[in-house]
Motif scaffolding. Sequence first.
Motif, PDB file in Angstrom:
ATOM      1  N   PRO A 473       0.822  -1.214   0.000  1.00 58.94           N
ATOM      2  CA  PRO A 473       0.000   0.000   0.000  1.00 58.94           C
ATOM      3  C   PRO A 473       0.859   1.269   0.000  1.00 58.94           C
ATOM      4  CG  PRO A 473      -0.733  -1.527   1.694  1.00 58.94           C
ATOM      5  CD  PRO A 473       0.531  -2.083   1.129  1.00 58.94           C
ATOM      6  N   ARG A 474       0.411   2.281  -0.714  1.00 63.33           N
ATOM      7  CA  ARG A 474       1.083   3.589  -0.759  1.00 63.33           C
ATOM      8  C   ARG A 474       0.012   4.635  -0.454  1.00 63.33           C
ATOM      9  NH1 ARG A 474       5.812   3.520  -3.165  1.00 63.33           N
ATOM     10  NH2 ARG A 474       5.739   5.763  -3.481  1.00 63.33           N
ATOM     11  N   THR A 475       0.095   5.235   0.712  1.00 64.09           N
ATOM     12  CA  THR A 475      -0.916   6.222   1.102  1.00 64.09           C
ATOM     13  C   THR A 475      -0.269   7.348   1.900  1.00 64.09           C
ATOM     14  OG1 THR A 475      -1.367   5.307   3.295  1.00 64.09           O
ATOM     15  CG2 THR A 475      -2.619   4.368   1.462  1.00 64.09           C
ATOM     16  N   LEU A 476      -1.032   8.416   2.095  1.00 62.51           N
ATOM     17  CA  LEU A 476      -0.682   9.394   3.120  1.00 62.51           C
ATOM     18  C   LEU A 476      -1.606   9.112   4.309  1.00 62.51           C
ATOM     19  CD1 LEU A 476       0.711  11.890   4.289  1.00 62.51           C
ATOM     20  CD2 LEU A 476      -0.973  13.310   3.100  1.00 62.51           C
ATOM     21  N   HIS A 477      -1.006   8.767   5.441  1.00 63.84           N
ATOM     22  CA  HIS A 477      -1.740   8.501   6.689  1.00 63.84           C
ATOM     23  C   HIS A 477      -2.733   7.348   6.575  1.00 63.84           C
ATOM     24  CE1 HIS A 477      -1.033  13.071   7.523  1.00 63.84           C
ATOM     25  NE2 HIS A 477       0.031  12.342   7.842  1.00 63.84           N
ATOM     26  N   GLY A 478      -2.620   6.546   5.523  1.00 67.13           N
ATOM     27  CA  GLY A 478      -3.544   5.421   5.358  1.00 67.13           C
ATOM     28  C   GLY A 478      -4.846   5.810   4.672  1.00 67.13           C
ATOM     29  N   PHE A 479      -5.043   7.120   4.408  1.00 68.49           N
ATOM     30  CA  PHE A 479      -6.351   7.553   3.901  1.00 68.49           C
ATOM     31  C   PHE A 479      -6.448   7.579   2.381  1.00 68.49           C
ATOM     32  CE2 PHE A 479      -6.319   9.683   8.083  1.00 68.49           C
ATOM     33  CZ  PHE A 479      -7.501   9.178   8.567  1.00 68.49           C
ATOM     34  N   PHE A 480      -5.415   8.143   1.735  1.00 66.72           N
ATOM     35  CA  PHE A 480      -5.580   8.401   0.300  1.00 66.72           C
ATOM     36  C   PHE A 480      -4.244   8.278  -0.424  1.00 66.72           C
ATOM     37  CE2 PHE A 480      -6.244  13.116   1.765  1.00 66.72           C
ATOM     38  CZ  PHE A 480      -5.083  13.038   2.512  1.00 66.72           C
ATOM     39  N   ASN A 486      -9.862  12.222  -4.123  1.00 65.42           N
ATOM     40  CA  ASN A 486     -11.195  12.175  -3.494  1.00 65.42           C
ATOM     41  C   ASN A 486     -11.653  10.768  -3.108  1.00 65.42           C
ATOM     42  OD1 ASN A 486     -11.020  14.824  -4.119  1.00 65.42           O
ATOM     43  ND2 ASN A 486     -12.778  14.893  -5.500  1.00 65.42           N
ATOM     44  N   LEU A 487     -10.700   9.849  -2.970  1.00 62.26           N
ATOM     45  CA  LEU A 487     -11.023   8.477  -2.548  1.00 62.26           C
ATOM     46  C   LEU A 487     -10.360   8.243  -1.191  1.00 62.26           C
ATOM     47  CD1 LEU A 487     -12.055   5.549  -3.222  1.00 62.26           C
ATOM     48  CD2 LEU A 487      -9.768   5.122  -4.128  1.00 62.26           C
ATOM     49  N   PHE A 488     -11.168   7.855  -0.200  1.00 61.35           N
ATOM     50  CA  PHE A 488     -10.659   7.691   1.162  1.00 61.35           C
ATOM     51  C   PHE A 488     -10.881   6.269   1.663  1.00 61.35           C
ATOM     52  CE2 PHE A 488     -12.318  12.006   0.659  1.00 61.35           C
ATOM     53  CZ  PHE A 488     -11.158  12.734   0.841  1.00 61.35           C
ATOM     54  N   HIS A 489      -9.864   5.740   2.361  1.00 58.28           N
ATOM     55  CA  HIS A 489      -9.979   4.399   2.950  1.00 58.28           C
ATOM     56  C   HIS A 489     -10.154   4.532   4.457  1.00 58.28           C
ATOM     57  CE1 HIS A 489      -8.288   2.824  -0.819  1.00 58.28           C
ATOM     58  NE2 HIS A 489      -7.483   3.869  -0.742  1.00 58.28           N
ATOM     59  N   LEU A 490     -11.076   3.763   4.993  1.00 59.62           N
ATOM     60  CA  LEU A 490     -11.214   3.655   6.446  1.00 59.62           C
ATOM     61  C   LEU A 490     -10.798   2.248   6.857  1.00 59.62           C
ATOM     62  CD1 LEU A 490     -13.387   6.169   6.625  1.00 59.62           C
ATOM     63  CD2 LEU A 490     -14.231   4.841   8.506  1.00 59.62           C
ATOM     64  N   GLU A 528      -5.992  15.286  -2.736  1.00 56.52           N
ATOM     65  CA  GLU A 528      -5.069  14.247  -3.200  1.00 56.52           C
ATOM     66  C   GLU A 528      -3.660  14.532  -2.685  1.00 56.52           C
ATOM     67  OE1 GLU A 528      -4.742  14.212  -7.444  1.00 56.52           O
ATOM     68  OE2 GLU A 528      -3.271  12.579  -7.456  1.00 56.52           O
ATOM     69  N   PRO A 529      -2.993  13.553  -2.123  1.00 59.10           N
ATOM     70  CA  PRO A 529      -1.619  13.802  -1.670  1.00 59.10           C
ATOM     71  C   PRO A 529      -0.653  13.773  -2.851  1.00 59.10           C
ATOM     72  CG  PRO A 529      -2.221  11.518  -1.228  1.00 59.10           C
ATOM     73  CD  PRO A 529      -3.419  12.163  -1.850  1.00 59.10           C
ATOM     74  N   SER A 530       0.440  14.486  -2.717  1.00 65.53           N
ATOM     75  CA  SER A 530       1.473  14.429  -3.751  1.00 65.53           C
ATOM     76  C   SER A 530       2.227  13.106  -3.621  1.00 65.53           C
ATOM     77  CB  SER A 530       2.455  15.585  -3.562  1.00 65.53           C
ATOM     78  OG  SER A 530       3.128  15.412  -2.327  1.00 65.53           O
TER      79      SER A 530
END
Length: 597
Positions: A473-480, A486-490, A528-530
């Motif tokens: 997984p590649r995310t910022l803080h696990g969210f996006f 505009n896509l968020f993971h919980l 969106e994170p960079s």
Amino acid sequence: MSANYIPHRLSAVEVDALRAKYQAERDRRIRPEGAAQYRRAAGEWGFYATDPYTPRAEREPVTDRVEAVVVGGGFGGLLAGARLRQAGVRDLRMIDEAGDFGGTWYWNRYPGIHCDIESTVYMPLLEEVGYVPQWRYAPGEEIRQHAIAIAKRFELYDDTLFHTRVTELRWDDGAGEWTVTTDRGDRFTSRYVVLSSGTLSQPKLPGIPGIEEFGGHTFHTSRWDYGYTGGDQTGGLHKLAGKKVAVVGTGATAIQIVPHLARDAEHLYVFQRTPSTVDVRDNRPIDDAFKASLQPGWQQERMDNFLTIVTGGHAETDLIADGWTATAKLQRQMLTGSVDSNLPAEEREYLDELADFRKMNEIRARVDEIVDDPATAELLKPWYRYMCKRPTFSDHYLQTFNRPDVTLVDTADTGGITRMTATSVVVGETAYDVDCVIFATGFEVGISGVVSGTLPVYGRGGMPLLGHWRNGPRTLHGFFSHGFPNLFHLGSLQNAAAVNFVHVLQEQATHIGALVAEAGKRGAARIEPSAEAEEGWIRVIRETAPDNFNFQAECTPGYYNGEGKPRPVNNSYGPGPVAFHDLLREWRAGGGFDEVM
Ligand code: NDP
């Protein structure tokens, strides 16, 4: 039990003996096929997972546009829905495969169902909804009704698609929105998508040879067949009179159903492969004095206090004071040496292990105290470290094995049940004739459909999410993720989890709500994170993730350690959830929004 029952100190010989015993007990349970031993409740076994509670209604496909869609109607989705409403989102659509809200509390309605985490910290948004639970450990139906109350309070029923599974998410960069496709023929668009599809939602079945030959009745605990058993979640399973019933499994679910089945069946056989830890429950109604004492902010205070203590932090007072906090405090005290400053230096090196041995000795002593037959008591004793398996709590389960109409059948030596025939469950050479087999065999562990690949997601330029995540997984803080605006993971994904997972979900939902509110304020079309921000967070995870591979590898097999095959890479934020929540707050206050919109 007197506190003196547990020797405060263990000799080196005792420690060596325990280590050897744990390893031997683990080794005889390891199966080379690991998680592949289970069967999915899908395809020809799909009937084990169908919804027994709500009839499926036909409807026309939906082809409109909404502002936000939340996938999942459990507490994660409900919290996200509530926070999105508070962020000003009006066109909000909730989707779930179930027939109503509640998530795990929708599906699990077995007799005896309770939440083993205190209701005042587990049931979210109590103050917002204006409710105080009736019991310290709430029955499942009270929790399910609370889920419904949250949905009503935040008007989440307005635009729901129940009995609906999302089958694809595709980003349209020109329009700046997601196209959502479902198994009911829906194809609509949404600016935001929040994914909260749960971690333990798909029931699994044991791969017992001959399971399909069994001619009696069977079902999984998460789809309880009250038509067959009679009664309800409080028990009274009167239709089991005269029936011989088998329960397969002795996890947290079985602990709660076994006392009810024992009371009502002619004979109950409990097929055990690994015993659970069963600690004191001490459930009681929440009294009026407690209710009268509550001041605004009381729930957050209790939640924070519980989270701090169970994750090894220090709090002046223990507001919950139950089995979870007592064990965590014992471990913390042992780790800091504050219990016994006279411990010799060599013992300090394995203080956490000593704390564990002491806790487990206490658990095993409780079995001896309660179970009359010494041979049965021996079989019910767990030999592994406390957090190798989900701890359980009951003041009725162990007592059940003193009944003459209950038989514990241990299957550790045969690696589980040997086979099933048309009329029986066979262990080794012994066949047990039964009318009904109830599978208390748990759930598949999926971080979410996007990780397991059952929900394909295509971001900017048609990039598949799993392609972007091919090395993890590649995310910022696990969210996006970068490329998936505009896509968020919980859920647990490159963040920090805890036993009160609803608390973790609440903090995540608050963060998503704050992001969406800020985007609204700024008129930003994309959150969106960079690529750099994403890379930076991956570095933090890599640098801080605790190395618990050896701990997991030495554990008895179960879903916590991939059935004896733990993942070599730990993706969690090492400082833990309390620090993670602080980090999110500081990020929001310190210009974090500028990085992502
Ligand atoms: P689990 O996965 O914890 O337990 C499954 C059980 O089935 C285990 O005892 C397992 O044995 C046994 N089993 C599997 N295959 C076989 C076989 N072939 N022969 C014999 N036994 C077999 O499932 P649960 O439904 O009990 O719990 C799942 C999770 O749900 C919990 O861990 C918890 O997170 C949650 N839960 C929470 C509750 C709460 O109050 N908050 C209440 C109930 C559940 P083995 O251990 O040897 O693999």
